[in-house]
Scaffold this active site. Structure first.
Site, PDB file in Angstrom:
ATOM      1  N   GLU A  85       0.893  -1.160   0.000  1.00 15.61           N
ATOM      2  CA  GLU A  85       0.000   0.000   0.000  1.00 15.61           C
ATOM      3  C   GLU A  85       0.929   1.206   0.000  1.00 15.61           C
ATOM      4  O   GLU A  85       1.555   1.529   1.007  1.00 15.61           O
ATOM      5  CB  GLU A  85      -0.910  -0.076   1.238  1.00 15.61           C
ATOM      6  CG  GLU A  85      -2.163   0.744   1.108  1.00 15.61           C
ATOM      7  CD  GLU A  85      -1.986   2.133   1.665  1.00 15.61           C
ATOM      8  OE1 GLU A  85      -1.667   3.047   0.863  1.00 15.61           O
ATOM      9  OE2 GLU A  85      -2.131   2.296   2.882  1.00 15.61           O
ATOM     10  N   CYS A 120      -1.605   9.029   2.933  1.00 16.50           N
ATOM     11  CA  CYS A 120      -1.413   8.592   1.526  1.00 16.50           C
ATOM     12  C   CYS A 120      -2.587   9.006   0.660  1.00 16.50           C
ATOM     13  O   CYS A 120      -2.464   9.057  -0.556  1.00 16.50           O
ATOM     14  CB  CYS A 120      -1.314   7.079   1.436  1.00 16.50           C
ATOM     15  SG  CYS A 120       0.007   6.430   2.389  1.00 16.50           S
TER      16      CYS A 120
HETATM   17  C1  SIN Z   1      -2.684   6.033   4.749  1.00 20.07           C
HETATM   18  O1  SIN Z   1      -2.331   7.196   4.745  1.00 20.07           O
HETATM   19  O2  SIN Z   1      -2.002   5.131   4.257  1.00 20.07           O
HETATM   20  C2  SIN Z   1      -3.959   5.580   5.385  1.00 20.07           C
HETATM   21  C3  SIN Z   1      -4.978   6.583   5.387  1.00 20.07           C
HETATM   22  C4  SIN Z   1      -6.311   6.045   5.779  1.00 20.07           C
HETATM   23  O3  SIN Z   1      -6.483   4.854   6.084  1.00 20.07           O
HETATM   24  O4  SIN Z   1      -7.232   6.832   5.739  1.00 20.07           O
END
Ligand code: SIN
Length: 485
Positions: A256, A290
């Site tokens: 991820e 992310c």
């Molecule tokens: C992430 O930033 O990888 C996760 C963000 C989220 O689960 O909302």
């Protein structure tokens, strides 16, 4: 030591939980509070041999865990989730101390993290196989799911708790045991999870935490044939290295990785809602997610109005230590992050950007940066090419739907994307054409445990959460059964 006045002081530990016991070490790594740079503790810096012994222990645990009934695994996961919620305030304090996010966001993350354990407690019971129509009268064909085996997880500092449970929930539900390597910047949330796992009665070796230098632990996960699966959340750069290196043993891997999310606003959208969504998407966790909106694409006729309204809201933000009442923007995780954000801001301004608000380090100093809005951003600006991972909202205007789509897709990654419009036909056209694993329409927050979270292109491999998340920890076995009929 109880620096936070925790109701359960034992949740904050400087030791690791592995090989069935809590261990302290003389070699340590210092951990700092990102809001003031002060040391909050020192965690074990494990050697490759020590990581190896955790893997050996996991291998033994795997043999019995894989034979437990799904219902039993579900019970452990539910107990663990309940304990997280019972200790929510303590866990949130630990998270704010090490990560910097406002306490209200930490509380939200604990709920979010526990939801993955609860969700996969249910999914554990629904991992069906198939009876397959046969091609020969004397044969019966079937398939079932089996756990992949010992799993090593590598998780980031931006969501110190939920990125762990999003992997551990499905892994344990599927019958895999887990060795968790949290970020060395935010290890205490992971260690607290291990305390609660033990309280929840998880058998020794089913969930272990190992801390130390990422390269030492990742090397051992990659090279040790007993580790059958690796799941990583983090940068695309590191993801590529792990993918390449896992090829040697054809190790199963889930990735991820980073995004460069477009946030597209058409003139027919509800502007107030778009601004609300922009704030939620862009500034949650000080822009360190992310799925953060990274590039704002706004239809030309409303671009200035959008920038003005967004800046008006952003200028009301209270920046400060996450423990202070009313603070909604914490510090960045470290000074390198701050310098990256600042370089993106300077580059955007040099290339003709118009500054509406922010644009520099905050007067609080340290890792604090002013929430920033810049319009008229050139497509060649670094902040349009790379994930900023900080509180910068760069805006560029567009004239046509085709142009918006072309800019949105002009990136090698594709995790989240956001679309604001009230025209149904356009919603279909755009959602079908955006190259991203996730599209939020007229909404700024898309994460929740029951949906498939993940990306296309260089944003990763696989999906987490949802009914699909457990598949990342399972193999399918096919049985061709003859001689009985
Ligand atoms: C992430 O930033 O990888 C996760 C963000 C989220 O689960 O909302």
């Amino acid at each position: 030591m109880n620096p936070l006045n925790l109701a359960q002081a034992s949740l904050f530990r400087n030791s690791n939980f592995y090989s069935g016991q809590w261990k302290d070490f003389s070699n340590t790594i210092s951990v700092q509070d990102p809001s003031n740079g002060k040391e909050i503790g020192a965690i074990p810096d494990l050697t490759a041999e020590e990581v190896r012994s955790a893997i050996q222990f996991a291998e033994k645990a795997q043999k019995t865990w894989s034979k437990t009934l799904p219902k039993e695994r579900a019970k452990y996961l539910r107990n663990w989730a309940n304990l997280m919620l019972q200790n929510r305030e303590d866990l949130a304090k630990i998270m704010t101390l090490e990560q910097g996010k406002p306490l209200s966001e930490s509380r939200g993350e604990i709920d979010y993290a526990a939801s993955y354990l609860e969700w996969f407690a249910e999914e554990a019971k629904r991992t069906y196989g198939d009876i397959i129509p046969t091609h020969r009268k004397e044969l019966r064909l079937l398939s079932w799911k089996e756990p992949i085996g010992v799993t090593g997880i590598l998780t980031p500092w931006n969501f110190p708790s939920s990125m762990i449970t999003r992997k551990v929930g499905p892994a344990l539900a599927a019958g895999c045991v887990v060795i968790s390597k949290p970020s060395e910047l935010t290890p205490y949330s992971a260690i607290a999870l291990a305390v609660l796992a033990q309280e929840a009665g998880l058998p020794p070796g089913v969930f272990q935490v190992v801390t130390g230098r990422p390269e030492v632990i990742a090397d051992e996960f990659l090279d040790n044939p007993s580790v059958k699966k690796i799941s990583f959340t983090g940068s695309t750069r590191v993801g590529k290295i792990l993918l390449e290196r896992s090829a040697k043993q054809i190790k199963r891997i889930s990735l991820e990785l980073g995004g460069n999310a477009p946030f597209i606003v058409f003139a027919d959208a509800n502007l107030q809602e778009a601004v609300k969504g922009a704030i939620a998407s862009k500034f949650r966790n000080t822009g360190q997610t992310c799925v953060c909106a990274n590039r704002f694409l706004v239809e030309e006729k409303i671009a200035d109005e959008f920038a003005s309204k967004l800046s008006e809201e952003v200028s009301k933000f209270k920046v400060g230590n996450g423990f202070e009442e009313g603070v909604n923007q914490g510090p960045l995780i470290h000074s390198a992050s701050l310098h990256k954000v600042d370089s993106h801001v300077k580059d955007a301004l040099q290339k003709g950007g118009r500054l509406w608000v922010g644009g520099k380090s905050h007067s609080l100093g340290g890792n604090f940066y002013e929430p920033t809005v810049i319009s008229n951003v050139s497509e060649t600006s670094i902040c349009f090419q790379e994930e900023t991972f900080g509180p910068l909202a760069p805006i560029r205007s567009f004239k046509t739907e085709e142009e918006a789509l072309q800019i949105a897709n002009a990136t090698s990654v594709g995790l989240a994307s956001y679309l604001y419009t009230n025209e149904p036909a356009r919603i279909w056209r755009m959602t079908e054409s955006i190259e991203a694993g996730m599209v939020a329409v007229n909404e700024g927050i898309l994460s929740t445990e029951q949906v498939p979270f993940g990306g296309v292109k260089e944003s990763g491999i696989g999906r987490e959460g949802s009914k699909y998340g457990i598949e990342a920890y399972q193999e399918i076995k096919y049985i061709c059964w003859g001689g009985q009929v």
